[in-house]
Design an enzyme around this catalytic site. Structure first.
Site, PDB file in Angstrom:
ATOM      1  N   HIS A  81      -3.930   9.969 -10.515  1.00 40.42           N
ATOM      2  CA  HIS A  81      -4.169   8.689  -9.841  1.00 40.42           C
ATOM      3  C   HIS A  81      -5.649   8.372  -9.891  1.00 40.42           C
ATOM      4  O   HIS A  81      -6.493   9.245  -9.742  1.00 40.42           O
ATOM      5  CB  HIS A  81      -3.705   8.760  -8.387  1.00 40.42           C
ATOM      6  CG  HIS A  81      -3.313   7.424  -7.846  1.00 40.42           C
ATOM      7  ND1 HIS A  81      -2.021   6.947  -7.887  1.00 40.42           N
ATOM      8  CD2 HIS A  81      -4.046   6.458  -7.266  1.00 40.42           C
ATOM      9  CE1 HIS A  81      -1.988   5.744  -7.353  1.00 40.42           C
ATOM     10  NE2 HIS A  81      -3.201   5.419  -6.968  1.00 40.42           N
ATOM     11  N   ASP A 160       2.557   2.518   2.833  1.00 42.93           N
ATOM     12  CA  ASP A 160       1.398   2.227   1.981  1.00 42.93           C
ATOM     13  C   ASP A 160       1.608   0.917   1.238  1.00 42.93           C
ATOM     14  O   ASP A 160       0.674   0.138   1.072  1.00 42.93           O
ATOM     15  CB  ASP A 160       1.141   3.365   0.982  1.00 42.93           C
ATOM     16  CG  ASP A 160      -0.009   3.002   0.048  1.00 42.93           C
ATOM     17  OD1 ASP A 160      -1.099   2.709   0.556  1.00 42.93           O
ATOM     18  OD2 ASP A 160       0.197   2.953  -1.174  1.00 42.93           O
ATOM     19  N   ARG A 167      -4.421  -4.971   2.570  1.00 38.88           N
ATOM     20  CA  ARG A 167      -5.830  -4.670   2.252  1.00 38.88           C
ATOM     21  C   ARG A 167      -6.314  -5.530   1.100  1.00 38.88           C
ATOM     22  O   ARG A 167      -7.453  -5.994   1.081  1.00 38.88           O
ATOM     23  CB  ARG A 167      -5.987  -3.187   1.898  1.00 38.88           C
ATOM     24  CG  ARG A 167      -5.870  -2.259   3.097  1.00 38.88           C
ATOM     25  CD  ARG A 167      -5.775  -0.815   2.657  1.00 38.88           C
ATOM     26  NE  ARG A 167      -6.897  -0.394   1.853  1.00 38.88           N
ATOM     27  CZ  ARG A 167      -6.815   0.483   0.846  1.00 38.88           C
ATOM     28  NH1 ARG A 167      -5.650   1.034   0.532  1.00 38.88           N
ATOM     29  NH2 ARG A 167      -7.873   0.806   0.160  1.00 38.88           N
ATOM     30  N   SER A 182      -3.982   6.153   1.255  1.00 37.82           N
ATOM     31  CA  SER A 182      -3.129   5.356   0.374  1.00 37.82           C
ATOM     32  C   SER A 182      -2.713   6.192  -0.839  1.00 37.82           C
ATOM     33  O   SER A 182      -1.534   6.299  -1.180  1.00 37.82           O
ATOM     34  CB  SER A 182      -3.906   4.109  -0.068  1.00 37.82           C
ATOM     35  OG  SER A 182      -3.314   3.502  -1.175  1.00 37.82           O
ATOM     36  N   LYS A 186       1.117   8.434  -1.404  1.00 35.30           N
ATOM     37  CA  LYS A 186       1.986   8.159  -2.572  1.00 35.30           C
ATOM     38  C   LYS A 186       2.220   9.426  -3.374  1.00 35.30           C
ATOM     39  O   LYS A 186       3.324   9.688  -3.832  1.00 35.30           O
ATOM     40  CB  LYS A 186       1.316   7.130  -3.496  1.00 35.30           C
ATOM     41  CG  LYS A 186       1.434   5.702  -3.018  1.00 35.30           C
ATOM     42  CD  LYS A 186       1.100   4.731  -4.132  1.00 35.30           C
ATOM     43  CE  LYS A 186      -0.375   4.546  -4.370  1.00 35.30           C
ATOM     44  NZ  LYS A 186      -1.061   3.672  -3.435  1.00 35.30           N
TER      45      LYS A 186
HETATM   46  N1  URA Z   1      -5.395   3.231  -5.457  1.00 34.13           N
HETATM   47  C1  URA Z   1      -4.516   3.319  -4.431  1.00 34.13           C
HETATM   48  O1  URA Z   1      -3.360   3.630  -4.636  1.00 34.13           O
HETATM   49  N2  URA Z   1      -4.949   3.020  -3.212  1.00 34.13           N
HETATM   50  C2  URA Z   1      -6.209   2.667  -2.941  1.00 34.13           C
HETATM   51  O2  URA Z   1      -6.528   2.431  -1.805  1.00 34.13           O
HETATM   52  C3  URA Z   1      -7.126   2.580  -4.011  1.00 34.13           C
HETATM   53  C4  URA Z   1      -6.693   2.864  -5.271  1.00 34.13           C
END
Ligand code: URA
Length: 420
Positions: A81, A160, A167, A182, A186
């Site tokens: 990620h 999220d 956001r 966040s 995930k």
């Molecule tokens: N990627 C995400 O999944 N969340 C964030 O807050 C920033 C980047």
């Protein structure tokens, strides 16, 4: 317990306890707290921050707001990620390369956030590609072909999904506790046991300095450890856009070209750095240079591209677009940005954040959470930092579907280029 008191507590810089954080997440996920109340709390968190314990509780509450997948029967499954970037199409290239080397990849990605793009919006520019699939299909895909890339659908970290959209629309993206929770919620929900994080810093990243990026990385690694997921982080500078294209379809096209062997150096470096570490985590070899060599080999022999096609086909996408990139819908206006100064010069700066905002202005990102994205618009760079330019040369192209906006974007991009 009520949400007004929780908002007031955070507004007044006090620490929220576990019960308060779980109350907020559960009630908001179940639509019992209004968006405006959630926005107020998120803004208070953005302004006043959170302790490590609060961030951990927020992450675990968000991860458990839906199902938590158990992929242990598949063996070692890796996930990757990024904390966000401009022109960041790394996942589209990296995930199929890694899967083609026999390491299962199960990844839940996000949509565009603020001025940064999102893998899910990019994947949706491939006609037919379904980012919303059932949990059991997600697991089955990873079992069958070794890869699945999905959106935040199903019942994985639904909190999220809602907070992320808020956001995006309320300028509350650049916050360590909000980003860490966040991403890690995930990652925990999607079930991979090994996680590689690409933590970006610079003008095109949410963390503007390396020190901030290190702090964010440390928090996420600690959360991963506590959740029993081996997590490592790579810090990547993001001062100019990555690669040559910014925009959803344009980035998919660039990713396909990369899998066909034509890849810009800056992009290649990030892909190889992250990938070699993913292979190491998956137990495929401790020598990072050797891992990079294997990755390049699978681009050259076509196996990585084949895996990408398998992924797209398996999720309902039309692979004829992958086979012939000219099929992708183009923007109506493709306008050159020409260097008009008399003296030749060198590109010194190309602020990624400004470029990301320009892409949003063209329709490539959202202003309101319900906005539809225009997948065809964006920017192609001919010249990037360090390149020499002469009068009359084309610096970049603006891809627009609205002529006025396109012309304005040309003028804005001329201002963004710093040429000395
Ligand atoms: N990627 C995400 O999944 N969340 C964030 O807050 C920033 C980047």
């Amino acid at each position: 317990m009520n949400i007004q008191d929780i908002i007031a507590k955070k507004r007044d810089k006090q620490e929220l306890n576990k019960e308060e954080i779980y109350f907020f997440i559960n009630e908001y996920t179940n639509n019992k707290i209004a968006d405006y109340q959630a926005s107020a709390l998120i803004m208070a968190i953005y302004i006043n921050g959170m302790s490590k314990e609060e961030t951990l509780n927020l992450t675990l509450a968000m991860a458990s707001s839906g199902d938590i997948l158990d992929l242990s029967e598949i063996g070692i499954v890796v996930d990757k990620h990024s904390t966000g970037g401009v022109g960041d199409k790394v996942t589209l290239i990296l995930a199929p390369i890694i899967a083609s080397l026999g390491v299962p990849v199960a990844k839940m990605s996000g949509r565009g956030l603020g001025y940064t793009g999102g893998t899910i919006d990019k994947l949706e520019s491939i006609p037919g590609y379904k980012v919303n699939i059932l949990e059991k299909e997600f697991i089955q895909n990873v079992k069958n072909i070794g890869i699945s890339l999905i959106g935040q659908t199903m019942n994985l970290a639904p909190a999220d999904k809602k907070i992320y959209a808020l956001r995006d629309a309320t300028s509350t993206t650049e916050s360590i506790p909000l980003i860490a929770s966040s991403i890690m919620s995930k990652k925990i929900a999607a079930g991979a046991n090994k996680i590689v994080l690409d933590v970006t810093y610079g003008s095109g990243a949410f963390m503007k300095t390396k020190e901030q990026a290190e702090k964010l990385a440390d928090e996420m690694i600690e959360i991963g450890k506590l959740a029993g997921r081996e997590t490592i982080a790579i810090l990547t500078p993001m001062d100019e856009p990555l690669g040559k294209n910014v925009g959803n379809t344009l980035e998919v096209v660039e990713a396909i070209e990369a899998l066909n062997g034509s890849i810009k150096n800056d992009l290649k470096e990030v892909v190889l750095e992250l990938g070699s570490n993913m292979l190491k985590l998956a137990g495929k070899g401790n020598n990072l240079e050797e891992n990079k060599r294997k990755m390049i080999e699978n681009i050259k022999n076509g196996k990585a591209l084949e895996k990408f096609k398998e992924l797209v086909e398996n999720q309902g996408g039309d692979i004829s677009y992958i086979e012939d990139i000219n099929k992708f819908e183009k923007a109506k206006y493709i306008l050159p940005v020409i260097y008009e100064a008399n003296n030749e010069g060198i590109v010194r700066n190309l602020k990624a954040e400004e470029i990301g905002k320009l892409s949003v202005f063209l329709g490539g990102g959202r202003i309101k959470k319900e906005d539809k994205i225009d997948t065809a618009v964006g920017i192609t760079f001919n010249k990037k930092i360090g390149d020499k330019v002469e009068r009359g040369e084309i610096l970049a192209y603006i891809h627009a579907n609205n002529e006025e906006k396109g012309k304005e974007a040309v003028e804005r991009l001329k201002q963004i280029y710093v040429i000395e």
